[in-house]
Design a protein around this motif. Structure first.
Motif, PDB file in Angstrom:
ATOM      1  N   GLU A   1       0.653  -1.241   0.056  1.00  0.00           N
ATOM      2  CA  GLU A   1       0.022  -0.193   0.060  1.00  0.00           C
ATOM      3  C   GLU A   1       0.869   1.206  -0.105  1.00  0.00           C
ATOM      4  O   GLU A   1       0.714   2.082  -0.674  1.00  0.00           O
ATOM      5  N   GLY A   2       1.763   1.470   0.852  1.00  0.00           N
ATOM      6  CA  GLY A   2       2.797   2.605   1.050  1.00  0.00           C
ATOM      7  C   GLY A   2       3.711   2.604  -0.340  1.00  0.00           C
ATOM      8  O   GLY A   2       3.777   3.809  -0.843  1.00  0.00           O
ATOM      9  N   LEU A   3       4.067   1.434  -0.955  1.00  0.00           N
ATOM     10  CA  LEU A   3       4.880   1.332  -2.002  1.00  0.00           C
ATOM     11  C   LEU A   3       4.079   2.024  -3.469  1.00  0.00           C
ATOM     12  O   LEU A   3       4.320   2.857  -4.036  1.00  0.00           O
ATOM     13  N   ASN A   4       2.823   1.613  -3.289  1.00  0.00           N
ATOM     14  CA  ASN A   4       1.748   2.296  -4.191  1.00  0.00           C
ATOM     15  C   ASN A   4       1.451   3.564  -4.068  1.00  0.00           C
ATOM     16  O   ASN A   4       1.850   4.506  -5.085  1.00  0.00           O
ATOM     17  N   LEU A   5       1.588   4.053  -2.863  1.00  0.00           N
ATOM     18  CA  LEU A   5       1.235   5.596  -2.577  1.00  0.00           C
ATOM     19  C   LEU A   5       2.369   6.268  -2.997  1.00  0.00           C
ATOM     20  O   LEU A   5       2.346   7.459  -3.744  1.00  0.00           O
ATOM     21  N   HIS A   6       3.601   5.864  -2.742  1.00  0.00           N
ATOM     22  CA  HIS A   6       4.653   6.642  -3.188  1.00  0.00           C
ATOM     23  C   HIS A   6       5.152   6.383  -4.560  1.00  0.00           C
ATOM     24  O   HIS A   6       5.852   7.353  -5.158  1.00  0.00           O
ATOM     25  N   THR A   7       4.737   5.409  -5.333  1.00  0.00           N
ATOM     26  CA  THR A   7       4.858   5.463  -6.664  1.00  0.00           C
ATOM     27  C   THR A   7       4.038   6.155  -7.411  1.00  0.00           C
ATOM     28  O   THR A   7       4.565   6.817  -8.578  1.00  0.00           O
ATOM     29  N   LEU A   8       2.879   6.366  -6.994  1.00  0.00           N
ATOM     30  CA  LEU A   8       1.669   7.038  -7.598  1.00  0.00           C
ATOM     31  C   LEU A   8       2.307   8.609  -7.613  1.00  0.00           C
ATOM     32  O   LEU A   8       2.171   9.286  -8.421  1.00  0.00           O
ATOM     33  N   GLY A   9       2.895   9.102  -6.599  1.00  0.00           N
ATOM     34  CA  GLY A   9       3.546  10.193  -6.217  1.00  0.00           C
ATOM     35  C   GLY A   9       4.698  10.509  -6.732  1.00  0.00           C
ATOM     36  O   GLY A   9       5.571  11.559  -6.915  1.00  0.00           O
ATOM     37  N   LYS A  10       5.165   9.573  -7.525  1.00  0.00           N
ATOM     38  CA  LYS A  10       6.656   9.618  -8.106  1.00  0.00           C
ATOM     39  C   LYS A  10       7.720   9.702  -7.279  1.00  0.00           C
ATOM     40  O   LYS A  10       8.564  10.765  -7.582  1.00  0.00           O
ATOM     41  N   HIS A  11       7.527   9.369  -6.237  1.00  0.00           N
ATOM     42  CA  HIS A  11       8.821   9.385  -4.971  1.00  0.00           C
ATOM     43  C   HIS A  11      10.011   8.629  -5.566  1.00  0.00           C
ATOM     44  O   HIS A  11      10.986   8.809  -5.382  1.00  0.00           O
ATOM     45  N   TYR A  12       9.472   7.563  -6.286  1.00  0.00           N
ATOM     46  CA  TYR A  12      10.641   6.623  -6.973  1.00  0.00           C
ATOM     47  C   TYR A  12       9.710   6.005  -8.415  1.00  0.00           C
ATOM     48  O   TYR A  12       8.612   5.925  -8.076  1.00  0.00           O
ATOM     49  N   PRO A  13      10.494   5.351  -9.037  1.00  0.00           N
ATOM     50  CA  PRO A  13      10.073   4.649 -10.328  1.00  0.00           C
ATOM     51  C   PRO A  13       9.671   3.347  -9.761  1.00  0.00           C
ATOM     52  O   PRO A  13       9.756   2.657  -8.925  1.00  0.00           O
ATOM     53  N   PRO A  14       8.398   2.624 -10.677  1.00  0.00           N
ATOM     54  CA  PRO A  14       7.887   1.630 -10.310  1.00  0.00           C
ATOM     55  C   PRO A  14       8.764   0.456 -10.033  1.00  0.00           C
ATOM     56  O   PRO A  14       8.535  -0.496  -9.281  1.00  0.00           O
ATOM     57  N   GLU A  15       9.905   0.425 -10.883  1.00  0.00           N
ATOM     58  CA  GLU A  15      10.988  -0.889 -10.532  1.00  0.00           C
ATOM     59  C   GLU A  15      11.536  -0.669  -9.412  1.00  0.00           C
ATOM     60  O   GLU A  15      11.877  -1.844  -8.730  1.00  0.00           O
ATOM     61  N   THR A  16      11.577   0.587  -8.598  1.00  0.00           N
ATOM     62  CA  THR A  16      12.212   0.583  -7.370  1.00  0.00           C
ATOM     63  C   THR A  16      11.247  -0.288  -6.256  1.00  0.00           C
ATOM     64  O   THR A  16      11.611  -0.965  -5.431  1.00  0.00           O
ATOM     65  N   ALA A  17       9.698   0.188  -6.666  1.00  0.00           N
ATOM     66  CA  ALA A  17       8.789  -0.493  -5.624  1.00  0.00           C
ATOM     67  C   ALA A  17       8.916  -1.968  -5.898  1.00  0.00           C
ATOM     68  O   ALA A  17       8.852  -2.592  -4.848  1.00  0.00           O
ATOM     69  N   LEU A  18       9.095  -2.264  -7.148  1.00  0.00           N
ATOM     70  CA  LEU A  18       8.999  -3.971  -7.289  1.00  0.00           C
ATOM     71  C   LEU A  18      10.274  -4.561  -6.582  1.00  0.00           C
ATOM     72  O   LEU A  18      10.201  -5.504  -6.204  1.00  0.00           O
ATOM     73  N   GLN A  19      11.549  -3.684  -6.778  1.00  0.00           N
ATOM     74  CA  GLN A  19      12.610  -4.569  -6.166  1.00  0.00           C
ATOM     75  C   GLN A  19      12.583  -4.434  -4.516  1.00  0.00           C
ATOM     76  O   GLN A  19      13.033  -5.500  -4.017  1.00  0.00           O
ATOM     77  N   VAL A  20      11.974  -3.553  -4.007  1.00  0.00           N
ATOM     78  CA  VAL A  20      11.721  -3.537  -2.632  1.00  0.00           C
ATOM     79  C   VAL A  20      10.645  -4.438  -2.251  1.00  0.00           C
ATOM     80  O   VAL A  20      11.193  -5.332  -1.230  1.00  0.00           O
ATOM     81  N   LEU A  21       9.791  -4.885  -2.974  1.00  0.00           N
ATOM     82  CA  LEU A  21       8.840  -5.876  -2.723  1.00  0.00           C
ATOM     83  C   LEU A  21       9.368  -7.118  -2.915  1.00  0.00           C
ATOM     84  O   LEU A  21       9.294  -7.911  -1.930  1.00  0.00           O
ATOM     85  N   ASP A  22      10.077  -7.539  -3.827  1.00  0.00           N
ATOM     86  CA  ASP A  22      10.875  -8.814  -4.060  1.00  0.00           C
ATOM     87  C   ASP A  22      11.782  -8.896  -2.883  1.00  0.00           C
ATOM     88  O   ASP A  22      12.178 -10.150  -2.308  1.00  0.00           O
ATOM     89  N   ALA A  23      12.757  -7.826  -2.296  1.00  0.00           N
ATOM     90  CA  ALA A  23      13.550  -8.256  -1.286  1.00  0.00           C
ATOM     91  C   ALA A  23      12.889  -8.553   0.121  1.00  0.00           C
ATOM     92  O   ALA A  23      13.229  -9.356   0.986  1.00  0.00           O
ATOM     93  N   GLN A  24      11.461  -7.848   0.374  1.00  0.00           N
ATOM     94  CA  GLN A  24      10.908  -8.260   1.549  1.00  0.00           C
ATOM     95  C   GLN A  24      10.411  -9.582   1.264  1.00  0.00           C
ATOM     96  O   GLN A  24      10.176 -10.265   2.351  1.00  0.00           O
ATOM     97  N   LEU A  25       9.569 -10.046   0.005  1.00  0.00           N
ATOM     98  CA  LEU A  25       9.461 -11.360  -0.025  1.00  0.00           C
ATOM     99  C   LEU A  25      10.371 -12.337   0.311  1.00  0.00           C
ATOM    100  O   LEU A  25      10.348 -13.416   0.939  1.00  0.00           O
ATOM    101  N   ASP A  26      11.581 -11.842  -0.101  1.00  0.00           N
ATOM    102  CA  ASP A  26      12.790 -12.774  -0.009  1.00  0.00           C
ATOM    103  C   ASP A  26      13.103 -13.179   1.555  1.00  0.00           C
ATOM    104  O   ASP A  26      13.575 -14.215   1.956  1.00  0.00           O
ATOM    105  N   ALA A  27      12.746 -11.893   2.259  1.00  0.00           N
ATOM    106  CA  ALA A  27      13.061 -12.073   3.661  1.00  0.00           C
ATOM    107  C   ALA A  27      11.803 -12.888   4.463  1.00  0.00           C
ATOM    108  O   ALA A  27      12.396 -13.270   5.454  1.00  0.00           O
ATOM    109  N   VAL A  28      10.696 -12.968   3.851  1.00  0.00           N
ATOM    110  CA  VAL A  28       9.792 -13.991   4.275  1.00  0.00           C
ATOM    111  C   VAL A  28       9.888 -15.349   3.739  1.00  0.00           C
ATOM    112  O   VAL A  28       9.707 -16.313   4.582  1.00  0.00           O
ATOM    113  N   PHE A  29       9.921 -15.389   2.796  1.00  0.00           N
ATOM    114  CA  PHE A  29      10.124 -16.837   1.956  1.00  0.00           C
ATOM    115  C   PHE A  29      11.160 -17.238   1.534  1.00  0.00           C
ATOM    116  O   PHE A  29      12.051 -16.570   1.087  1.00  0.00           O
ATOM    117  N   HIS A  30      11.497 -18.614   1.644  1.00  0.00           N
ATOM    118  CA  HIS A  30      12.633 -19.271   1.065  1.00  0.00           C
ATOM    119  C   HIS A  30      12.292 -19.280  -0.494  1.00  0.00           C
ATOM    120  O   HIS A  30      11.975 -20.259  -0.759  1.00  0.00           O
TER     121      HIS A  30
END
Lengths: 202, 202
Positions: B166-195
């Motif tokens: 939700e937060g990545l969505n909000l910041h990406t919509l506001g062009k705080h960073y590009p969509p690719e950054t949001a996706l990378q951050v999501l993937d890093a967090q998924l990696d931290a949760v799942f093997h």
């Protein structure tokens, strides 16, 4: 002798009134007339200090920033570890009391409004970049002290923590869960980033 | 023979027009007149299908939900591990293309609007609870298979992942960073949760 009016003080009173109107009814309800009525002054007086609605909104954003700074300054941070400093910053963005609840609603309205107002969007981007880089610094410091895993990327992790809190804020404002849940989730995520017990002892 | 009108189809065309108006100008701009003009029908026709603005907004929310379901159904999930299913759900909420960008802006407007409209707030809460419990189930399944740490709490972690997006969505919509950054951050967090590497091989 004519009464000396403190201009800065009156601008601030008007901005405070704007924030109350926005928290109650959204930014759409913000008008010279509404804000004047809330502040107990005439529309003409509001217009004397702010020529446009945009000017008034930008100043109100500044006031919100100052309020957060003020609350942070009221705490003694000199002895805090990076993890606790990061937490102190992030909890300012959660609606854990009436003041932060109102600010959270206004912030959400500003985010929605930013889509149609480039000046507001620019201020939000600037504030957001500051918080992100400050969090990344704190994570870097913790890593250097052995209080966070060396393997995590400070910038990516800072971006994640910031987004997490933004989302928790949004869901708490919408009463998807109580504020305590948001705080517990934030603390669990901070624990995953920082070795918080260890960070206290230096 | 009079032309048979497909009522459900026309309701949907009007809801699509509403979403375009909302994505372009916010929910405040949504009116019988604007939506009618966008859909190429009269205000009276809009009112024939939706008696109030609220009814129209609730139906538009349903349409957004169906769109997400439709995109998910278009992918083959039968062979996916829980981690990849969780990712497939969460990326639907990031503004990674024009359709999801428009939906993200509308969702943000709905969140802001929920503060003053209990019916909208209730629908958002219901959708949010569904996603949270579904994510928690996926985390639980991954834990049972040894593809996620047994030590993490599924509900807290699901709440964190949902808030993160939700937060990545909000910041990406506001062009705080590009969509690719949001996706990378999501993937890093998924990696931290799942093997995640391990989860592919069953």
């Amino acid at each position: 002798m004519p009464k000396q009016v403190d201009h800065q003080e009156r601008r601030r009173l008007i901005a405070d009134a704007l924030l109350r109107v926005a928290a109650g009814n959204g930014l759409e309800a913000v008008s010279l007339r509404h804000v004047g009525a809330e502040a107990g002054v005439t529309s003409g007086m509001v217009q004397h200090y702010f020529r446009t609605k945009e000017e008034m909104l930008l100043f109100a954003l500044e006031v919100v920033g100052e309020r957060v700074q003020h609350r942070l300054a009221a705490e003694d941070h000199t002895t805090l570890a990076p993890a606790e400093l990061a937490r102190a910053l992030l909890v300012q963005l959660l609606p854990l009391d009436a003041e932060r609840y109102a600010e959270g609603r206004v912030a959400l309205a500003f985010h929605a409004y930013a889509a149609v107002n480039p000046a507001i969007a620019a201020v939000l981007r600037e504030n957001s970049a500051w918080l992100r880089s400050h969090l990344a610094e704190l994570i870097g410091t913790a890593q250097a002290r052995g209080h966070a895993d060396a393997g995590i990327d400070p910038t990516s992790t800072a971006t994640a923590l910031q987004a997490l809190v933004e989302g928790l804020n949004l869901h708490t404002l919408g009463k998807h869960y109580p504020p305590e849940t948001a705080l517990q989730v934030l603390d669990a995520q901070l624990d995953a980033v920082f070795h918080r017990g260890a960070a206290e002892v230096q």
